[in-house]
Enzyme design. Structure first.
Site, PDB file in Angstrom:
ATOM      1  CG  ASN A   1       9.624 -24.245   7.376  1.00 35.65           C
ATOM      2  OD1 ASN A   1       9.862 -25.438   6.600  1.00 35.65           O
ATOM      3  ND2 ASN A   1       8.923 -24.579   8.030  1.00 35.65           N
TER       4      ASN A   1
ATOM      5  CG  HIS B   1      10.407 -29.334  10.559  1.00 40.49           C
ATOM      6  ND1 HIS B   1      10.581 -28.963   9.024  1.00 40.49           N
ATOM      7  CD2 HIS B   1       9.503 -27.880  10.366  1.00 40.49           C
ATOM      8  CE1 HIS B   1      10.037 -27.905   8.534  1.00 40.49           C
ATOM      9  NE2 HIS B   1       9.372 -27.838   9.749  1.00 40.49           N
TER      10      HIS B   1
ATOM     11  CB  CYS C   1       7.247 -29.888   8.109  1.00 41.72           C
ATOM     12  SG  CYS C   1       6.780 -28.240   7.118  1.00 41.72           S
TER      13      CYS C   1
HETATM   14  C1  LIG Z   1       5.118 -16.938  12.064  1.00 39.18           C
HETATM   15  C2  LIG Z   1       6.495 -16.562  13.479  1.00 39.18           C
HETATM   16  C3  LIG Z   1       7.745 -16.272  13.201  1.00 39.18           C
HETATM   17  C4  LIG Z   1       5.638 -15.316  13.870  1.00 39.18           C
HETATM   18  O1  LIG Z   1       6.286 -14.759  14.861  1.00 39.18           O
HETATM   19  P1  LIG Z   1       5.585 -14.107  16.487  1.00 39.18           P
HETATM   20  O2  LIG Z   1       6.602 -13.427  17.482  1.00 39.18           O
HETATM   21  O3  LIG Z   1       5.147 -15.219  16.976  1.00 39.18           O
HETATM   22  O4  LIG Z   1       5.078 -13.008  15.462  1.00 39.18           O
HETATM   23  P2  LIG Z   1       3.542 -12.357  15.976  1.00 39.18           P
HETATM   24  O5  LIG Z   1       2.625 -13.088  15.047  1.00 39.18           O
HETATM   25  O6  LIG Z   1       3.155 -12.491  17.275  1.00 39.18           O
HETATM   26  O7  LIG Z   1       2.970 -11.087  15.117  1.00 39.18           O
HETATM   27  C5  LIG Z   1       3.808 -10.087  15.590  1.00 39.18           C
HETATM   28  C6  LIG Z   1       3.670  -8.729  15.247  1.00 39.18           C
HETATM   29  O8  LIG Z   1       5.152  -8.977  14.024  1.00 39.18           O
HETATM   30  C7  LIG Z   1       4.162  -8.185  13.177  1.00 39.18           C
HETATM   31  N1  LIG Z   1       4.761  -9.388  12.009  1.00 39.18           N
HETATM   32  C8  LIG Z   1       4.296 -10.640  11.198  1.00 39.18           C
HETATM   33  N2  LIG Z   1       5.458 -11.190   9.948  1.00 39.18           N
HETATM   34  C9  LIG Z   1       6.324  -9.999   9.866  1.00 39.18           C
HETATM   35  C10 LIG Z   1       7.496  -9.627   9.233  1.00 39.18           C
HETATM   36  N3  LIG Z   1       8.073 -10.463   7.920  1.00 39.18           N
HETATM   37  N4  LIG Z   1       7.906  -8.396   9.308  1.00 39.18           N
HETATM   38  C11 LIG Z   1       7.420  -7.259  10.193  1.00 39.18           C
HETATM   39  N5  LIG Z   1       6.174  -7.522  10.627  1.00 39.18           N
HETATM   40  C12 LIG Z   1       6.002  -8.752  11.186  1.00 39.18           C
HETATM   41  C13 LIG Z   1       2.556  -8.940  13.246  1.00 39.18           C
HETATM   42  O9  LIG Z   1       1.408  -7.927  12.353  1.00 39.18           O
HETATM   43  C14 LIG Z   1       2.697  -8.330  14.360  1.00 39.18           C
HETATM   44  O10 LIG Z   1       2.261  -6.884  14.370  1.00 39.18           O
HETATM   45  P3  LIG Z   1       1.212  -6.843  15.227  1.00 39.18           P
HETATM   46  O11 LIG Z   1       1.901  -6.475  16.951  1.00 39.18           O
HETATM   47  O12 LIG Z   1       1.735  -5.361  14.819  1.00 39.18           O
HETATM   48  O13 LIG Z   1      -0.104  -6.852  15.761  1.00 39.18           O
HETATM   49  C15 LIG Z   1       5.754 -17.431  14.168  1.00 39.18           C
HETATM   50  O14 LIG Z   1       5.058 -17.457  15.393  1.00 39.18           O
HETATM   51  C16 LIG Z   1       6.296 -19.215  14.540  1.00 39.18           C
HETATM   52  O15 LIG Z   1       7.674 -19.213  13.481  1.00 39.18           O
HETATM   53  N6  LIG Z   1       5.518 -19.630  14.052  1.00 39.18           N
HETATM   54  C17 LIG Z   1       6.150 -20.979  14.055  1.00 39.18           C
HETATM   55  C18 LIG Z   1       5.337 -20.993  12.300  1.00 39.18           C
HETATM   56  C19 LIG Z   1       6.084 -22.599  11.877  1.00 39.18           C
HETATM   57  O16 LIG Z   1       7.129 -22.770  12.174  1.00 39.18           O
HETATM   58  N7  LIG Z   1       5.648 -22.431  10.912  1.00 39.18           N
HETATM   59  C20 LIG Z   1       5.835 -23.699  10.176  1.00 39.18           C
HETATM   60  C21 LIG Z   1       5.355 -25.233  10.778  1.00 39.18           C
HETATM   61  S1  LIG Z   1       5.724 -27.026  10.519  1.00 39.18           S
END
Ligand SMILES: CC(C)(COP(=O)(O)OP(=O)(O)OC[C@H]1O[C@@H](n2cnc3c(N)ncnc32)[C@H](O)[C@@H]1OP(=O)(O)O)[C@@H](O)C(=O)NCCC(=O)NCCS
Length: 334
Positions: free
Chosen positions: A282, A252, A113
């Site tokens: 993204n 980004h 990215c």
């Molecule tokens: C991926 C992301 C959105 C997850 O959000 P978060 O608030 O950290 O959520 P978590 O990973 O802690 O998950 C929380 C809960 O939601 C659940 N969950 C994950 N994806 C889900 C979805 N699409 N729908 C519903 N629930 C979801 C998880 O299973 C977890 O459940 P649990 O508490 O029962 O285990 C976030 O971590 C993020 O954006 N990270 C950066 C990723 C990124 O930018 N990547 C590209 C870089 S270039």
């Protein structure tokens, strides 16, 4: 006289097919409410069957060339930041070069990215050193081709698209500074395990779905909000500016909460950290030039504005570019 590289044209392209959060609700156990509150994304675009990264790149490049008034024959270098190339080789840049009818050298830059910022660095350096007069710099990705649409933790995040700028030698700055970074010790935080030389795709690996994106979302989130404010400040210092001089940060587009945290840590109002993630998701290397084009065509940039273009991604990699906007203002959208 110092030779600079300035943006003299810009364009972007999104494929037609829209994938909404409601569509994803039908595919995995998720909800519009979860996606919107955790990421800020409402919809994203998906490249059509038969539409590869070079096709997205070509559409954006045509628009950038048109906006610049520069004829393709005057382009000395074509660089595409991408991590979803059409093939392992030839490069998507070579394919795009032929489709655009250009005759210049062409190569891909792979920095996930952060690909657009890395590509901008390569092209700006070539122009500043006198090795090129004009370059086409493109960020293009069809990353949804590598998304596991059975994995709710990643499939809600990504979309396809392309953005491009024409860079040209200029007496006035332009690209004032660029800071790049990489930390390969974080490689496993975000990767596509199978399909490369380390683990060529086999039926077993495909059955384990290892050809798709794997991500530790929480760790990537923490990495992004740690490196981006620091890299932005470093790039500002390298060009003799401070955060107060910035009109816009164009980050980004990975997660609205990441952008909000970056704003907070830079002590900038969130409205100055441009976001179009709601409708793009993204788009990987495409996201920064796509956002920049949206900002520009939305009539919100004027000549003289100082911008920070900031990116992060797999590698891990990151980068920040300080850019003085030089294109004439466009009327705002009705
Ligand atoms: C991926 C992301 C959105 C997850 O959000 P978060 O608030 O950290 O959520 P978590 O990973 O802690 O998950 C929380 C809960 O939601 C659940 N969950 C994950 N994806 C889900 C979805 N699409 N729908 C519903 N629930 C979801 C998880 O299973 C977890 O459940 P649990 O508490 O029962 O285990 C976030 O971590 C993020 O954006 N990270 C950066 C990723 C990124 O930018 N990547 C590209 C870089 S270039």
């Amino acid at each position: 006289m110092t030779r600079h590289a300035a943006i003299v044209g810009i364009g972007s392209y999104l494929p037609e097919r829209v994938l909404t959060n409601a569509d994803l609700e039908q595919m995995v156990d998720t909800s519009d409410e979860w996606i919107v509150t955790r990421t800020g994304i409402r919809e994203r675009r998906i490249a059509a069957a038969g539409q590869a990264t070079s096709d997205l790149a070509v559409e954006a490049a045509r628009r950038a060339l048109e906006s610049s008034g520069v004829d393709g024959s005057a382009i000395d270098m074509l660089v595409i930041g991408t991590s979803s190339p059409d093939y392992i080789f030839p490069s998507s840049a070579a394919l795009a070069q032929a489709k655009l009818g250009l005759a210049c050298p062409a190569f891909d830059v792979m920095a996930a990215c952060t690909g657009f910022i890395y590509a901008l660095h390569a092209a700006a350096a070539a122009i500043e050193s006198g090795r090129a007069e004009r370059a086409l710099v493109i960020g293009a990705d069809a990353l949804t081709r590598h998304v596991d649409f059975e994995d709710r933790s990643t499939c809600v995040l990504f979309g396809d698209g392309a953005g491009a700028v024409v860079l040209a030698a200029s007496e006035e700055p332009g690209v004032e500074s660029i800071v790049l970074g990489a930390d390969g010790t974080g490689a496993e935080m975000l990767q596509i395990p199978a399909g490369g030389s380390a683990a060529p795709a086999t039926p077993e690996l495909l059955a384990e779905r290892q050809q798709y994106i794997r991500m530790n979302g929480n760790e990537v989130f923490k990495f992004a909000v740690r490196v981006i404010p620091t890299a932005t400040r470093e790039a500002l210092a390298a060009s003799g500016h401070t955060v107060n001089d910035l009109e816009w940060v164009v980050p980004h587009q990975a997660n609205q909460r990441i952008m909000a945290t970056i704003a907070q840590r830079l002590h900038m109002p969130e409205e100055r950290v441009f976001s179009n993630i709601e409708t793009t998701g993204n788009t990987s290397a495409a996201s920064i030039p796509l956002a920049l084009d949206d900002l520009y065509t939305g009539g919100r940039l004027e000549p003289g504005n100082l911008l920070a273009l900031v990116g992060f991604g797999a590698g891990l990699t990151w980068g920040a570019a300080i850019v003085r906007w030089t294109l004439p203002a466009l009327p705002g959208r009705a």
